[in-house]
Motif scaffolding. Structure first.
Motif, PDB file in Angstrom:
ATOM      1  N   LYS A 179       2.899   5.972  -2.666  1.00  0.00           N
ATOM      2  CA  LYS A 179       4.005   6.783  -2.803  1.00  0.00           C
ATOM      3  C   LYS A 179       4.023   7.259  -4.322  1.00  0.00           C
ATOM      4  CE  LYS A 179       8.920   7.580  -1.745  1.00  0.00           C
ATOM      5  NZ  LYS A 179       9.972   6.921  -0.957  1.00  0.00           N
ATOM      6  N   ALA A 180       3.476   6.220  -5.079  1.00  0.00           N
ATOM      7  CA  ALA A 180       3.590   6.576  -6.622  1.00  0.00           C
ATOM      8  C   ALA A 180       2.398   6.895  -7.094  1.00  0.00           C
ATOM      9  CB  ALA A 180       3.897   5.219  -7.362  1.00  0.00           C
ATOM     10  N   ASN A 181       1.519   7.566  -6.161  1.00  0.00           N
ATOM     11  CA  ASN A 181       0.163   8.349  -6.657  1.00  0.00           C
ATOM     12  C   ASN A 181      -0.671   7.130  -7.612  1.00  0.00           C
ATOM     13  OD1 ASN A 181       0.822  10.879  -5.433  1.00  0.00           O
ATOM     14  ND2 ASN A 181       2.020  11.229  -7.422  1.00  0.00           N
ATOM     15  N   LEU A 182      -0.743   5.949  -6.849  1.00  0.00           N
ATOM     16  CA  LEU A 182      -1.671   4.780  -7.744  1.00  0.00           C
ATOM     17  C   LEU A 182      -2.463   4.581  -6.494  1.00  0.00           C
ATOM     18  CD1 LEU A 182       1.351   2.881  -9.532  1.00  0.00           C
ATOM     19  CD2 LEU A 182      -0.554   4.245 -10.607  1.00  0.00           C
ATOM     20  N   ALA A 183      -3.647   3.948  -6.848  1.00  0.00           N
ATOM     21  CA  ALA A 183      -4.821   3.441  -5.951  1.00  0.00           C
ATOM     22  C   ALA A 183      -4.074   2.298  -5.249  1.00  0.00           C
ATOM     23  CB  ALA A 183      -6.165   3.050  -6.634  1.00  0.00           C
ATOM     24  N   THR A 184      -4.652   2.127  -4.135  1.00  0.00           N
ATOM     25  CA  THR A 184      -3.831   1.193  -3.057  1.00  0.00           C
ATOM     26  C   THR A 184      -4.747  -0.002  -3.264  1.00  0.00           C
ATOM     27  OG1 THR A 184      -4.891   1.969  -1.214  1.00  0.00           O
ATOM     28  CG2 THR A 184      -2.545   2.651  -1.723  1.00  0.00           C
ATOM     29  N   ASP A 185      -6.143  -0.014  -3.815  1.00  0.00           N
ATOM     30  CA  ASP A 185      -6.986  -1.364  -3.682  1.00  0.00           C
ATOM     31  C   ASP A 185      -7.716  -1.180  -4.985  1.00  0.00           C
ATOM     32  OD1 ASP A 185      -6.476  -1.602  -0.981  1.00  0.00           O
ATOM     33  OD2 ASP A 185      -8.245  -0.262  -0.266  1.00  0.00           O
ATOM     34  N   ASN A 186      -7.656  -2.365  -5.645  1.00  0.00           N
ATOM     35  CA  ASN A 186      -8.751  -2.765  -6.541  1.00  0.00           C
ATOM     36  C   ASN A 186      -8.545  -2.095  -7.793  1.00  0.00           C
ATOM     37  OD1 ASN A 186     -10.640  -4.089  -4.810  1.00  0.00           O
ATOM     38  ND2 ASN A 186     -11.535  -2.110  -4.293  1.00  0.00           N
ATOM     39  N   LEU A 187      -7.092  -2.142  -8.324  1.00  0.00           N
ATOM     40  CA  LEU A 187      -6.331  -1.670  -9.245  1.00  0.00           C
ATOM     41  C   LEU A 187      -6.064  -2.459 -10.322  1.00  0.00           C
ATOM     42  CD1 LEU A 187      -5.452   1.291 -10.543  1.00  0.00           C
ATOM     43  CD2 LEU A 187      -2.883   0.701  -9.286  1.00  0.00           C
ATOM     44  N   PHE A 188      -5.452  -3.622 -10.075  1.00  0.00           N
ATOM     45  CA  PHE A 188      -5.191  -4.633 -11.356  1.00  0.00           C
ATOM     46  C   PHE A 188      -6.016  -5.744 -11.426  1.00  0.00           C
ATOM     47  CE2 PHE A 188      -1.579  -2.511  -8.778  1.00  0.00           C
ATOM     48  CZ  PHE A 188      -0.923  -1.948  -9.840  1.00  0.00           C
ATOM     49  N   ASN A 245       0.871  -1.068   0.008  1.00  0.00           N
ATOM     50  CA  ASN A 245      -0.014  -0.112   0.049  1.00  0.00           C
ATOM     51  C   ASN A 245       0.900   1.460  -0.135  1.00  0.00           C
ATOM     52  OD1 ASN A 245      -2.084  -1.780  -0.021  1.00  0.00           O
ATOM     53  ND2 ASN A 245      -3.004  -0.908   1.953  1.00  0.00           N
ATOM     54  N   ASP A 246       1.721   1.164   0.752  1.00  0.00           N
ATOM     55  CA  ASP A 246       2.789   2.373   0.838  1.00  0.00           C
ATOM     56  C   ASP A 246       3.431   2.825  -0.542  1.00  0.00           C
ATOM     57  OD1 ASP A 246       2.169   2.660   3.489  1.00  0.00           O
ATOM     58  OD2 ASP A 246       3.824   1.710   4.249  1.00  0.00           O
ATOM     59  N   ALA A 247       4.091   1.584  -0.998  1.00  0.00           N
ATOM     60  CA  ALA A 247       4.735   1.873  -2.465  1.00  0.00           C
ATOM     61  C   ALA A 247       3.687   2.344  -3.421  1.00  0.00           C
ATOM     62  CB  ALA A 247       5.251   0.421  -2.875  1.00  0.00           C
ATOM     63  N   LEU A 248       2.642   1.944  -3.516  1.00  0.00           N
ATOM     64  CA  LEU A 248       1.496   2.464  -4.651  1.00  0.00           C
ATOM     65  C   LEU A 248       1.226   3.857  -4.266  1.00  0.00           C
ATOM     66  CD1 LEU A 248      -0.618  -0.906  -4.895  1.00  0.00           C
ATOM     67  CD2 LEU A 248       1.167  -0.019  -6.234  1.00  0.00           C
ATOM     68  N   PHE A 286      -4.060  -9.491  -2.589  1.00  0.00           N
ATOM     69  CA  PHE A 286      -5.476  -9.622  -2.602  1.00  0.00           C
ATOM     70  C   PHE A 286      -6.101  -8.350  -2.885  1.00  0.00           C
ATOM     71  CE2 PHE A 286      -9.964 -10.161  -0.827  1.00  0.00           C
ATOM     72  CZ  PHE A 286     -10.263 -11.258  -1.627  1.00  0.00           C
ATOM     73  N   LYS A 287      -5.678  -7.363  -1.711  1.00  0.00           N
ATOM     74  CA  LYS A 287      -6.066  -6.019  -1.539  1.00  0.00           C
ATOM     75  C   LYS A 287      -5.961  -5.000  -3.131  1.00  0.00           C
ATOM     76  CE  LYS A 287      -5.341  -5.348   3.285  1.00  0.00           C
ATOM     77  NZ  LYS A 287      -4.329  -4.739   4.203  1.00  0.00           N
ATOM     78  N   ALA A 288      -4.863  -5.476  -3.715  1.00  0.00           N
ATOM     79  CA  ALA A 288      -4.510  -4.688  -4.868  1.00  0.00           C
ATOM     80  C   ALA A 288      -5.326  -4.915  -6.098  1.00  0.00           C
ATOM     81  CB  ALA A 288      -2.967  -4.743  -5.535  1.00  0.00           C
ATOM     82  N   LEU A 289      -5.891  -6.480  -6.014  1.00  0.00           N
ATOM     83  CA  LEU A 289      -6.672  -6.919  -7.195  1.00  0.00           C
ATOM     84  C   LEU A 289      -7.934  -6.199  -7.226  1.00  0.00           C
ATOM     85  CD1 LEU A 289      -5.470 -10.634  -7.230  1.00  0.00           C
ATOM     86  CD2 LEU A 289      -4.835  -8.883  -8.999  1.00  0.00           C
ATOM     87  N   ARG A 290      -8.659  -6.105  -8.667  1.00  0.00           N
ATOM     88  CA  ARG A 290      -9.894  -5.766  -8.712  1.00  0.00           C
ATOM     89  C   ARG A 290     -10.701  -7.108  -8.350  1.00  0.00           C
ATOM     90  NH1 ARG A 290      -8.913  -2.869 -14.611  1.00  0.00           N
ATOM     91  NH2 ARG A 290      -8.193  -0.906 -13.709  1.00  0.00           N
TER      92      ARG A 290
END
Length: 415
Positions: free
Chosen positions: A267-276, A262-265, A299-303
């Motif tokens: 910091k890159a101004n990307l959504a931390t949940d449901n993105l990929f 979550n921190d890495a995403l 699991f959190k990062a996946l849509r």
């Protein structure tokens, strides 16, 4: 120095010394053989030297097994143990010690410290240090024939190899997650442990990110590679630009830890949940201390409807890891094969499959590992992870690694 008392204890615990004694006539090693083994161990890893000394029964008895002795002590018979050397004729030169200290190889650790958090922190620090060095030498040309043979053996196709092209000798991985991930055009892909970029580049081709320009709609496919080593991130980003990919709109590489994804995403101004739509990983999970946290973050990062294909090496039976040996960090970090399915299902993944990657650790017929130096300075060589401690872990050569370990690809879908 590290003779006299040291050698007495190490002869019964240190695998290279045990092996040298077995090869010697009447099990009597030459003094110069002992000195070389001991000096090398002391200069390379003094903390490990302490650990072997303290594993000797002559030491463990009074310090740890005091109640089992003849005297039946109720508490240890000593508060401190001082191991010393009276061999004044064989001292390690002061200049050699200074070189070891400057190279960072003389860091002492408490051999009796078994705090899991500290052990995980140490493992992660060692991983970062090693892969930073890999990234720093990634620009030097390697053995393309050997890399091609490995990738072919793992199931990468001729078109994959052709697309990878000049980056082939920077392949890093244990299997081929793409055959399981089945990335489709238009999908957004997360690559955990993207290393020097090869699997991310293939993902960009498969999802179509390599042919999209920055003016395409925001829903267009993209790839995000996350790696713990900044030097690898820098190299992969530079290669993406050289390959003509649209950075950072269609592909980008960021420094990050999967345990703190979550921190890495963010910091890159990307959504931390449901993105990929898809998450792939090729070998990075081998060295993640907290597997539960890592899979939860995937699991959190996946849509919803997204899927993962995580290729990693596991230990078939942790009971086979004899505690009397100092195992490589990677082996100690490997997941327990029998626990993976229940772990992923408990997180919420559906249709979890632990697929045999058919990637043996032994038996591959490969071209010779000739060093290719692309520099006028012959001292410039590519840093190799598995060559750094080859002497220290020589005992692994006598083990059936395919019986001890198994490479799998973990597949799961987010409902």
């Amino acid at each position: 120095g590290c003779q006299m008392m040291y050698e007495i204890y190490l002869e019964e615990t240190y695998p290279p010394m045990i092996e040298a004694a077995a090869k010697a006539e009447d099990n009597e090693m030459e003094d110069d053989v002992k000195r070389k083994l001991l000096n090398d161990l002391y200069l390379r890893n003094p903390g490990l030297l302490d650990q072997y000394i303290l594993n000797a029964e002559a030491v463990r008895g009074p310090l740890l097994h005091y109640s089992d002795g003849l005297a039946g002590f109720k508490r240890p018979c000593a508060d401190f143990l001082f191991v010393y050397d009276e061999d004044d004729e064989n001292e390690i030169d002061e200049a050699v010690l200074q070189v070891a200290e400057l190279s960072g190889n003389n860091t002492q650790k408490c051999p009796f410290s078994h705090d899991k958090a500290n052990e995980n922190d140490d493992a992660k620090a060692e991983t970062i240090e090693a892969y930073e060095r890999v990234g720093q030498t990634a620009g030097l040309r390697g053995n393309a024939a050997r890399a091609k043979a490995i990738m072919t053996y793992l199931g990468y196709t001729d078109s994959d190899l052709e697309y990878v092209a000049a980056d082939i000798f920077n392949f890093q991985g244990v299997a081929n997650p793409h055959t399981v991930a089945n990335i489709q055009r238009g999908e957004c892909v997360l690559d955990i442990g993207s290393g020097l970029g090869i699997d991310s580049f293939l993902a960009a081709r498969n999802c179509g990110a390599d042919v999209c320009n920055k003016d395409d709609v925001s829903e267009a496919p993209f790839v995000v590679g996350v790696d713990i080593a900044q030097s690898e991130v820098n190299h992969a980003m530079a290669r993406a630009i050289d390959r003509g990919l649209v950075v950072p709109d269609r592909i980008r590489f960021i420094r990050g830890d999967v345990e703190k994804l979550n921190d890495a995403l963010a910091k890159a101004n990307l959504a931390t949940d449901n993105l990929f739509d898809v998450c792939v990983s090729n070998g990075a999970f081998c060295l993640v201390p907290d597997k539960q946290e890592a899979f939860e973050n995937v699991f959190k990062a996946l849509r919803p409807g997204g899927r993962m294909a995580i290729s990693t090496t596991t230990v078939s039976d942790p009971k086979q890891l004899d505690p009397s040996f100092e195992w490589p960090v990677c082996v100690k970090m490997f997941a327990n094969l029998d626990e993976l399915q229940a772990m992923c299902e408990g997180i919420g993944f559906k249709n979890v499959q632990i697929l045999d990657a058919e990637s043996p650790l032994e038996g591959m017929e490969l071209p010779a590992d000739d060093e290719v130096v692309d520099s006028s300075d012959s001292s410039d060589k590519r840093f190799k992870i598995h060559g750094k401690y080859s002497d220290q872990y020589e005992f692994l050569q006598n083990m059936d690694m395919d019986e001890l370990c198994k490479v799998v690809t973990v597949y799961g879908e987010k409902p």
